[in-house]
Write a protein that holds these residues in place. Sequence first.
Motif, PDB file in Angstrom:
ATOM      1  N   MET A   7       0.847  -1.169   0.000  1.00  0.00           N
ATOM      2  CA  MET A   7       0.000   0.000   0.000  1.00  0.00           C
ATOM      3  C   MET A   7       0.896   1.237   0.000  1.00  0.00           C
ATOM      4  O   MET A   7       1.805   1.344   0.805  1.00  0.00           O
ATOM      5  N   LYS A   8       0.633   2.134  -0.921  1.00  0.00           N
ATOM      6  CA  LYS A   8       1.399   3.369  -1.021  1.00  0.00           C
ATOM      7  C   LYS A   8       0.492   4.529  -0.611  1.00  0.00           C
ATOM      8  O   LYS A   8      -0.605   4.675  -1.133  1.00  0.00           O
ATOM      9  N   VAL A   9       0.958   5.336   0.325  1.00  0.00           N
ATOM     10  CA  VAL A   9       0.185   6.470   0.830  1.00  0.00           C
ATOM     11  C   VAL A   9       0.931   7.755   0.506  1.00  0.00           C
ATOM     12  O   VAL A   9       2.107   7.891   0.829  1.00  0.00           O
ATOM     13  N   GLU A  10       0.228   8.676  -0.132  1.00  0.00           N
ATOM     14  CA  GLU A  10       0.821   9.962  -0.508  1.00  0.00           C
ATOM     15  C   GLU A  10      -0.072  11.086   0.013  1.00  0.00           C
ATOM     16  O   GLU A  10      -1.255  11.138  -0.297  1.00  0.00           O
ATOM     17  N   GLU A  11       0.512  11.954   0.813  1.00  0.00           N
ATOM     18  CA  GLU A  11      -0.245  13.072   1.382  1.00  0.00           C
ATOM     19  C   GLU A  11       0.054  14.336   0.600  1.00  0.00           C
ATOM     20  O   GLU A  11       1.213  14.672   0.344  1.00  0.00           O
ATOM     21  N   LYS A  12      -1.007  15.035   0.230  1.00  0.00           N
ATOM     22  CA  LYS A  12      -0.872  16.300  -0.490  1.00  0.00           C
ATOM     23  C   LYS A  12      -1.904  17.271   0.078  1.00  0.00           C
ATOM     24  O   LYS A  12      -3.095  17.156  -0.204  1.00  0.00           O
ATOM     25  N   GLY A  13      -1.428  18.189   0.902  1.00  0.00           N
ATOM     26  CA  GLY A  13      -2.339  19.138   1.533  1.00  0.00           C
ATOM     27  C   GLY A  13      -3.299  18.427   2.467  1.00  0.00           C
ATOM     28  O   GLY A  13      -2.892  17.703   3.363  1.00  0.00           O
ATOM     29  N   HIS A  14      -4.587  18.611   2.235  1.00  0.00           N
ATOM     30  CA  HIS A  14      -5.621  18.015   3.082  1.00  0.00           C
ATOM     31  C   HIS A  14      -6.147  16.696   2.519  1.00  0.00           C
ATOM     32  O   HIS A  14      -7.198  16.203   2.931  1.00  0.00           O
ATOM     33  N   THR A  15      -5.413  16.114   1.570  1.00  0.00           N
ATOM     34  CA  THR A  15      -5.857  14.896   0.904  1.00  0.00           C
ATOM     35  C   THR A  15      -4.786  13.813   0.957  1.00  0.00           C
ATOM     36  O   THR A  15      -3.602  14.090   0.784  1.00  0.00           O
ATOM     37  N   ILE A  16      -5.231  12.583   1.191  1.00  0.00           N
ATOM     38  CA  ILE A  16      -4.342  11.431   1.167  1.00  0.00           C
ATOM     39  C   ILE A  16      -4.780  10.533   0.015  1.00  0.00           C
ATOM     40  O   ILE A  16      -5.962  10.209  -0.114  1.00  0.00           O
ATOM     41  N   THR A  17      -3.823  10.150  -0.829  1.00  0.00           N
ATOM     42  CA  THR A  17      -4.080   9.207  -1.908  1.00  0.00           C
ATOM     43  C   THR A  17      -3.494   7.868  -1.497  1.00  0.00           C
ATOM     44  O   THR A  17      -2.314   7.774  -1.136  1.00  0.00           O
ATOM     45  N   ILE A  18      -4.324   6.833  -1.550  1.00  0.00           N
ATOM     46  CA  ILE A  18      -3.898   5.498  -1.145  1.00  0.00           C
ATOM     47  C   ILE A  18      -3.978   4.588  -2.370  1.00  0.00           C
ATOM     48  O   ILE A  18      -5.027   4.474  -3.002  1.00  0.00           O
ATOM     49  N   LYS A  19      -2.849   3.955  -2.683  1.00  0.00           N
ATOM     50  CA  LYS A  19      -2.772   3.094  -3.869  1.00  0.00           C
ATOM     51  C   LYS A  19      -2.361   1.689  -3.452  1.00  0.00           C
ATOM     52  O   LYS A  19      -1.457   1.514  -2.638  1.00  0.00           O
ATOM     53  N   ASP A  20      -3.029   0.713  -4.054  1.00  0.00           N
ATOM     54  CA  ASP A  20      -2.701  -0.683  -3.779  1.00  0.00           C
ATOM     55  C   ASP A  20      -1.413  -1.062  -4.502  1.00  0.00           C
ATOM     56  O   ASP A  20      -1.232  -0.731  -5.665  1.00  0.00           O
ATOM     57  N   THR A  21      -0.517  -1.750  -3.810  1.00  0.00           N
ATOM     58  CA  THR A  21       0.723  -2.215  -4.429  1.00  0.00           C
ATOM     59  C   THR A  21       0.801  -3.739  -4.463  1.00  0.00           C
ATOM     60  O   THR A  21       1.752  -4.283  -5.013  1.00  0.00           O
ATOM     61  N   GLN A  22      -0.189  -4.408  -3.887  1.00  0.00           N
ATOM     62  CA  GLN A  22      -0.167  -5.867  -3.798  1.00  0.00           C
ATOM     63  C   GLN A  22      -0.937  -6.545  -4.933  1.00  0.00           C
ATOM     64  O   GLN A  22      -0.641  -7.677  -5.280  1.00  0.00           O
ATOM     65  N   GLY A  23      -1.950  -5.885  -5.475  1.00  0.00           N
ATOM     66  CA  GLY A  23      -2.731  -6.491  -6.547  1.00  0.00           C
ATOM     67  C   GLY A  23      -3.897  -7.340  -6.066  1.00  0.00           C
ATOM     68  O   GLY A  23      -4.462  -8.098  -6.838  1.00  0.00           O
ATOM     69  N   ASP A  24      -4.259  -7.222  -4.801  1.00  0.00           N
ATOM     70  CA  ASP A  24      -5.388  -7.976  -4.249  1.00  0.00           C
ATOM     71  C   ASP A  24      -6.344  -6.999  -3.577  1.00  0.00           C
ATOM     72  O   ASP A  24      -6.022  -6.415  -2.546  1.00  0.00           O
ATOM     73  N   ILE A  25      -7.513  -6.807  -4.175  1.00  0.00           N
ATOM     74  CA  ILE A  25      -8.448  -5.785  -3.714  1.00  0.00           C
ATOM     75  C   ILE A  25      -8.943  -6.051  -2.289  1.00  0.00           C
ATOM     76  O   ILE A  25      -9.094  -5.131  -1.501  1.00  0.00           O
ATOM     77  N   ALA A  26      -9.189  -7.318  -1.934  1.00  0.00           N
ATOM     78  CA  ALA A  26      -9.693  -7.648  -0.597  1.00  0.00           C
ATOM     79  C   ALA A  26      -8.649  -7.326   0.476  1.00  0.00           C
ATOM     80  O   ALA A  26      -8.972  -6.737   1.515  1.00  0.00           O
ATOM     81  N   THR A  27      -7.404  -7.676   0.223  1.00  0.00           N
ATOM     82  CA  THR A  27      -6.325  -7.377   1.169  1.00  0.00           C
ATOM     83  C   THR A  27      -6.114  -5.871   1.281  1.00  0.00           C
ATOM     84  O   THR A  27      -5.898  -5.349   2.380  1.00  0.00           O
ATOM     85  N   PHE A  28      -6.205  -5.194   0.152  1.00  0.00           N
ATOM     86  CA  PHE A  28      -6.052  -3.737   0.147  1.00  0.00           C
ATOM     87  C   PHE A  28      -7.140  -3.081   0.999  1.00  0.00           C
ATOM     88  O   PHE A  28      -6.853  -2.207   1.819  1.00  0.00           O
ATOM     89  N   LEU A  29      -8.385  -3.517   0.836  1.00  0.00           N
ATOM     90  CA  LEU A  29      -9.486  -2.973   1.632  1.00  0.00           C
ATOM     91  C   LEU A  29      -9.243  -3.206   3.121  1.00  0.00           C
ATOM     92  O   LEU A  29      -9.466  -2.303   3.937  1.00  0.00           O
ATOM     93  N   GLU A  30      -8.761  -4.390   3.485  1.00  0.00           N
ATOM     94  CA  GLU A  30      -8.461  -4.684   4.890  1.00  0.00           C
ATOM     95  C   GLU A  30      -7.392  -3.733   5.430  1.00  0.00           C
ATOM     96  O   GLU A  30      -7.508  -3.220   6.544  1.00  0.00           O
TER      97      GLU A  30
END
Length: 110
Positions: free
Chosen positions: A1-24
Motif C-alpha cells: 500500500m502506497k500512501v501519498e499526502e498532499k495538503g488536506h488529501t491522502i491518496t492510497i494506492k494498492d501495491t499488492q494487486g489484491d483488492i480484498a487485502t487492500f481494503l483490509e
Amino acid sequence: MKVEEKGHTITIKDTQGDIATFLEKVTSGYVGFKEHNIIIDLTQYNTLTLQEVVSFLSLSNKHREAKKSFVIVVNDFDFNEAPDEMVIVPTLLEAHDMIEMEEIERDLGF
C-alpha cells in the motif's frame, strides 16, 4: 500500500494487486487517515467488478458522515452501475477536482 499526502488529501494506492487485502489494510489503517480527504487509487486494475468497487461503500459512508471526501479512482468501469452515494471517477485529476468542489460546498454549508 502506497500512501501519498498532499495538503488536506491522502491518496492510497494498492501495491499488492489484491483488492480484498487492500481494503483490509485501508480499513485497519483508517484511524491515521480519518482527518484527511481520501482518494482510493485503483487505476492499476484493468477490470474491477461492481462488487469489488462496492466493497468500499461502508468505509466511504463512514468517512463522508465525518464531513470528509472519499473518492475512488477506477479506469475501466461502468459508473452508472455504482451506488449514488459513492463518488467514483476515472482519473486522479478528476478526484482532486471533486474533492475541491466538495470542500467548497462544505464551506458554503451545502
